[in-house]
Design a protein around this motif. Structure first.
Motif, mmCIF file in Angstrom:
data_model
loop_
_atom_site.group_PDB
_atom_site.id
_atom_site.type_symbol
_atom_site.label_atom_id
_atom_site.label_comp_id
_atom_site.label_asym_id
_atom_site.label_seq_id
_atom_site.Cartn_x
_atom_site.Cartn_y
_atom_site.Cartn_z
ATOM 1 N N GLN A 107 -6.158 15.194 3.821
ATOM 2 C CA GLN A 107 -6.501 13.705 4.197
ATOM 3 C C GLN A 107 -5.703 12.551 3.596
ATOM 4 O OE1 GLN A 107 -9.636 13.053 6.147
ATOM 5 N NE2 GLN A 107 -8.423 11.000 6.131
ATOM 6 N N GLU A 108 -5.547 11.779 4.470
ATOM 7 C CA GLU A 108 -4.611 10.548 4.113
ATOM 8 C C GLU A 108 -5.613 9.368 3.368
ATOM 9 O OE1 GLU A 108 -1.561 6.979 5.882
ATOM 10 O OE2 GLU A 108 -1.896 8.941 6.885
ATOM 11 N N TYR A 109 -4.989 8.949 2.220
ATOM 12 C CA TYR A 109 -5.847 7.974 1.397
ATOM 13 C C TYR A 109 -4.724 6.822 1.395
ATOM 14 C CZ TYR A 109 -9.619 11.021 0.280
ATOM 15 O OH TYR A 109 -10.419 12.008 0.437
ATOM 16 N N GLU A 110 -5.072 5.395 1.005
ATOM 17 C CA GLU A 110 -4.307 4.486 0.734
ATOM 18 C C GLU A 110 -4.466 3.917 -0.785
ATOM 19 O OE1 GLU A 110 -4.450 1.352 3.667
ATOM 20 O OE2 GLU A 110 -3.618 2.559 4.952
ATOM 21 N N TYR A 111 -3.525 3.820 -1.682
ATOM 22 C CA TYR A 111 -3.507 2.992 -2.878
ATOM 23 C C TYR A 111 -2.987 1.835 -2.524
ATOM 24 C CZ TYR A 111 -4.381 7.501 -5.349
ATOM 25 O OH TYR A 111 -5.042 8.628 -5.866
ATOM 26 N N TYR A 147 0.837 -1.225 -0.032
ATOM 27 C CA TYR A 147 0.002 0.073 -0.048
ATOM 28 C C TYR A 147 0.868 1.130 -0.020
ATOM 29 C CZ TYR A 147 0.976 0.428 5.010
ATOM 30 O OH TYR A 147 1.447 0.814 6.274
ATOM 31 N N TRP A 148 0.362 2.258 -0.573
ATOM 32 C CA TRP A 148 0.860 3.587 -0.688
ATOM 33 C C TRP A 148 -0.040 4.754 -0.121
ATOM 34 C CZ3 TRP A 148 5.782 4.071 -3.295
ATOM 35 C CH2 TRP A 148 6.286 2.735 -3.743
ATOM 36 N N SER A 149 0.592 5.399 0.838
ATOM 37 C CA SER A 149 -0.210 6.374 1.459
ATOM 38 C C SER A 149 -0.018 7.834 0.553
ATOM 39 C CB SER A 149 0.212 6.718 2.986
ATOM 40 O OG SER A 149 1.554 7.172 3.240
ATOM 41 N N VAL A 150 -1.176 8.413 0.471
ATOM 42 C CA VAL A 150 -0.823 10.022 -0.254
ATOM 43 C C VAL A 150 -1.966 10.874 0.386
ATOM 44 C CG1 VAL A 150 -1.645 10.837 -2.301
ATOM 45 C CG2 VAL A 150 -0.909 8.596 -2.183
ATOM 46 N N ILE A 151 -1.528 12.111 0.786
ATOM 47 C CA ILE A 151 -2.098 13.275 1.394
ATOM 48 C C ILE A 151 -2.919 13.943 -0.011
ATOM 49 C CG2 ILE A 151 -2.277 15.562 2.447
ATOM 50 C CD1 ILE A 151 -1.537 12.788 4.300
ATOM 51 N N SER A 204 -8.493 3.586 -0.997
ATOM 52 C CA SER A 204 -9.338 3.571 0.280
ATOM 53 C C SER A 204 -8.987 4.527 1.122
ATOM 54 C CB SER A 204 -9.256 2.134 0.929
ATOM 55 O OG SER A 204 -8.042 1.809 1.193
ATOM 56 N N ILE A 205 -10.061 4.656 2.165
ATOM 57 C CA ILE A 205 -9.768 5.602 3.366
ATOM 58 C C ILE A 205 -10.289 4.961 4.449
ATOM 59 C CG2 ILE A 205 -11.856 6.964 2.937
ATOM 60 C CD1 ILE A 205 -10.506 9.336 4.211
ATOM 61 N N ASN A 206 -9.349 4.738 5.443
ATOM 62 C CA ASN A 206 -9.887 4.081 6.813
ATOM 63 C C ASN A 206 -10.556 2.673 6.611
ATOM 64 O OD1 ASN A 206 -9.235 6.433 8.258
ATOM 65 N ND2 ASN A 206 -11.441 7.303 7.989
ATOM 66 N N ASP A 207 -9.784 2.014 5.338
ATOM 67 C CA ASP A 207 -10.128 0.503 5.231
ATOM 68 C C ASP A 207 -11.403 0.452 4.132
ATOM 69 O OD1 ASP A 207 -7.846 -0.408 6.310
ATOM 70 O OD2 ASP A 207 -9.013 -0.612 8.319
ATOM 71 N N ASP A 208 -12.098 1.728 3.792
ATOM 72 C CA ASP A 208 -13.003 1.697 3.056
ATOM 73 C C ASP A 208 -12.624 2.072 1.520
ATOM 74 O OD1 ASP A 208 -14.694 1.091 4.857
ATOM 75 O OD2 ASP A 208 -15.251 2.964 5.496
ATOM 76 N N SER A 209 -12.759 1.214 0.707
ATOM 77 C CA SER A 209 -12.592 1.276 -0.624
ATOM 78 C C SER A 209 -13.618 2.441 -1.324
ATOM 79 C CB SER A 209 -12.768 0.200 -1.428
ATOM 80 O OG SER A 209 -12.586 0.212 -2.958
ATOM 81 N N ILE A 210 -13.017 3.288 -1.872
ATOM 82 C CA ILE A 210 -13.727 4.562 -2.720
ATOM 83 C C ILE A 210 -13.642 4.807 -4.254
ATOM 84 C CG2 ILE A 210 -14.030 5.813 -0.310
ATOM 85 C CD1 ILE A 210 -11.734 7.572 -1.105
ATOM 86 N N ALA A 211 -12.547 3.943 -4.487
ATOM 87 C CA ALA A 211 -12.283 4.119 -6.094
ATOM 88 C C ALA A 211 -11.388 2.982 -6.451
ATOM 89 C CB ALA A 211 -11.541 5.390 -6.429
ATOM 90 N N SER A 212 -11.731 2.688 -7.779
ATOM 91 C CA SER A 212 -10.686 1.499 -8.306
ATOM 92 C C SER A 212 -10.505 1.941 -9.915
ATOM 93 C CB SER A 212 -11.447 0.094 -8.296
ATOM 94 O OG SER A 212 -12.612 0.258 -8.939
ATOM 95 N N GLY A 213 -9.487 1.156 -10.433
ATOM 96 C CA GLY A 213 -9.016 1.444 -11.656
ATOM 97 C C GLY A 213 -7.917 0.651 -12.073
#
Length: 559
Positions: free
Chosen positions: A481-485, A473-477, A496-505
């Protein structure tokens, strides 16, 4: 070319008013030395070339060489006698000058031992030849040919437009004599046909130059392998008065016309500086701005081109420079939209700077500017000029104001670039290949040059692909707000944010126009789409830059 002429008998009867002996003169045993009116007359004339301190008079020595400014040079050692009958051996011009400046009415030179040799100029061969003087008559003939009592004087202006002539020394080596302008050379009998095109080969001109001054003391080696330390330009001129060529003991410093201090590390660096002084730009194919007549106005324009299927934006100091490179106004694009001015984060500026060398253009130095700078990750830097082979060490640092989005840069560099350190710089333009720093009305323009990039952190597409999957995983601000790829080996990506997936591709890699490995991320939300440029892939320092200015602080999950 004149050096030896006619009509000198009158000076032979000048009063014997020269040349004293000092207590420390080397006195030798009585020898068979003849009284000589010619030696008294020649020393009387030679004394006019020097001041009371024993330094050469610049106005009386336009060539800076005894053969051309006087008439001939004695070959040492030389045996002379005083009017008291005491003889002395003189081993150098310096020793003879000491005799001249200590002269009085009571003790003077009135004799010389024959035969002796002199060095004089031969017009037919354009060379210095050795002439043997066997007796007083031959000595008088030599002085008659010198034509010392000719009242004609050249009236030359003080215009600085140097010309030089190439002469052959007695040992067969060639050397250069430089005159302040053509008039002085023509007064010595030279014509335009005699002028040489490589004046930069003459390292010293007794009249000085308008380009730089030497910083003393410095050490030289003369053509007789004598090493001398000189403490002024006057001492240097005098030390070289009867030398045909010499070399410096490197390194030494010079001060440029604009006050910049420059260290000269070797002969190649000195020649490069002299070529600039003489305006020798025949080989300077890179100086396109000067060829086009562009000024130094700082009004950046951007040009967008496609290189190997990748869009690349190049930034130029002003429109004239871009047009000089062959672009047209139709190629110009808005710099603000393409280079994200003021939107580079501190991390991105750091990532850009440490990757490659950077070519410098700055408003601080008019004549000689630092050519390249290399920023190291430990905060050190090296500024160097390829032409002069001079390197200056220093340090650098970054700071930022996250609220305003400003990034600041600070330098600590020694002479001749100390002025850079005295100012605080703000990043006003920022891209992978081009960074602009401003401080008040001054600017520094940095253009990336990766041709000589030895950065061990360079990334290939294979390296990047392996890192994406390996680090999980990769963290991005994004907008504070911190997101994970998370990147899959099958080319998929989820956000995802806080383990909730919000986008895919999906994701893929390519290499951009300057050789960087780039990850292209495409999801079902534009907020998370971006191209990530990997600037370093080393284990302890993965550096990534995002094309989306709302993303920052991209960090891997690898320990």
């Amino acid at each position: 070319m004149k050096i030896l002429k006619s009509a000198f008998l009158s000076i032979l009867f000048v009063a014997f008013c020269l040349t004293s002996c000092t207590n420390d003169e080397p006195v030798i045993e009585q020898q068979s030395i003849e009284e000589s009116l010619a030696i008294t007359a020649s020393l009387s004339q030679l004394s006019l070339q020097f001041n009371s301190q024993g330094d050469i008079e610049t106005s009386a020595n336009p060539a800076g060489n005894i053969v051309f400014d006087f008439c001939f040079d004695f070959v040492y050692p030389l045996n002379l006698s005083y009017n008291t009958g005491t003889t002395v051996t003189v081993n150098s011009l310096e020793g003879l000058v000491q005799i001249l400046i200590n002269s009085n009415q009571d003790l003077f030179i009135n004799g010389i031992a024959f035969p002796f040799n002199v060095e004089a100029f031969d017009d037919d061969s354009d060379s210095i030849v050795v002439v043997t003087i066997n007796n007083e008559d031959e000595f008088i003939n030599l002085l008659e040919d010198c034509d010392f009592d000719n009242e004609f004087e050249c009236e030359c202006t003080e215009e600085y437009n140097p010309v030089c002539v190439e002469i052959t020394a007695p040992n067969g080596e060639t050397f250069l004599i430089t005159y302040q302008n053509a008039c002085y050379a023509e007064c010595d009998g030279f014509t335009e046909a005699d002028f040489s095109n490589n004046c930069e080969g003459d390292y010293n001109w007794s009249g000085g130059n308008e380009c730089f001054t030497y910083n003393f003391p410095l050490t030289i080696t003369t053509d007789n392998d004598e090493t001398i330390t000189v403490n002024s330009q006057e001492e240097l001129n005098t030390a070289l008065y009867n030398s045909y060529y010499f070399d410096f003991v490197y390194s030494f410093d010079v001060t440029l016309a604009d006050g910049t201090l420059l260290t000269i590390g070797n002969e190649e660096a000195l020649i490069e500086l002299l070529e600039g002084c003489f305006g020798d730009d025949d080989d300077d194919d890179d100086d396109d701005d000067d060829d086009c007549g562009c000024d130094e106005e700082f009004a950046p324009v951007c040009v967008q081109v496609i290189e190997d299927g990748v869009t690349v934006v190049s930034v130029f100091t002003n429109a004239c420079v871009a047009l000089c490179e062959g672009f047209t106004e139709a190629d110009f694009v808005t710099c603000e939209d393409n280079n994200n001015p003021n939107n580079c984060s501190e991390q991105e500026v750091l990532a850009y700077l440490v990757q490659c060398e950077w070519y410098i253009n700055t408003s601080l130095y008019e004549n000689v500017a630092p050519e390249y700078i290399e920023f190291n990750q430990d905060g050190t830097l090296e500024v160097y000029n390829e032409g002069t082979d001079v390197t200056v060490q220093g340090s650098w640092d970054l700071a930022s104001n996250p609220n305003a989005g400003d990034v600041f840069m600070f330098f600590n560099i020694g002479a001749p670039y100390a002025t850079v350190s005295q100012l605080d710089w703000t990043v006003t333009q920022c891209s992978e290949g081009f960074i602009i720093l401003e401080s008040g009305n001054e600017f520094i323009q940095l253009e990336r040059d990766c041709d000589n990039n030895n950065n061990p952190g360079d990334c290939s597409e294979e390296d990047v692909a392996g890192l994406l999957v390996e680090c999980q995983y990769w963290s991005v601000i994004i907008n504070n707000q911190e997101y994970e790829y998370v990147f899959g080996s099958d080319g998929t990506v989820t956000v995802s944010i806080n383990d909730d997936s919000i986008a895919s591709g999906t994701w893929s890699t390519y290499t951009n126009g300057v050789g960087d490995a780039v990850v292209s991320i495409n999801t079902n939300s534009d907020n998370f789409n971006s191209d990530w440029t990997f600037l370093s892939c080393s284990d302890d320092n993965i550096i990534i830059s995002s094309s989306a200015n709302w993303m920052s602080n991209i960090e891997s999950g690898c320990p």
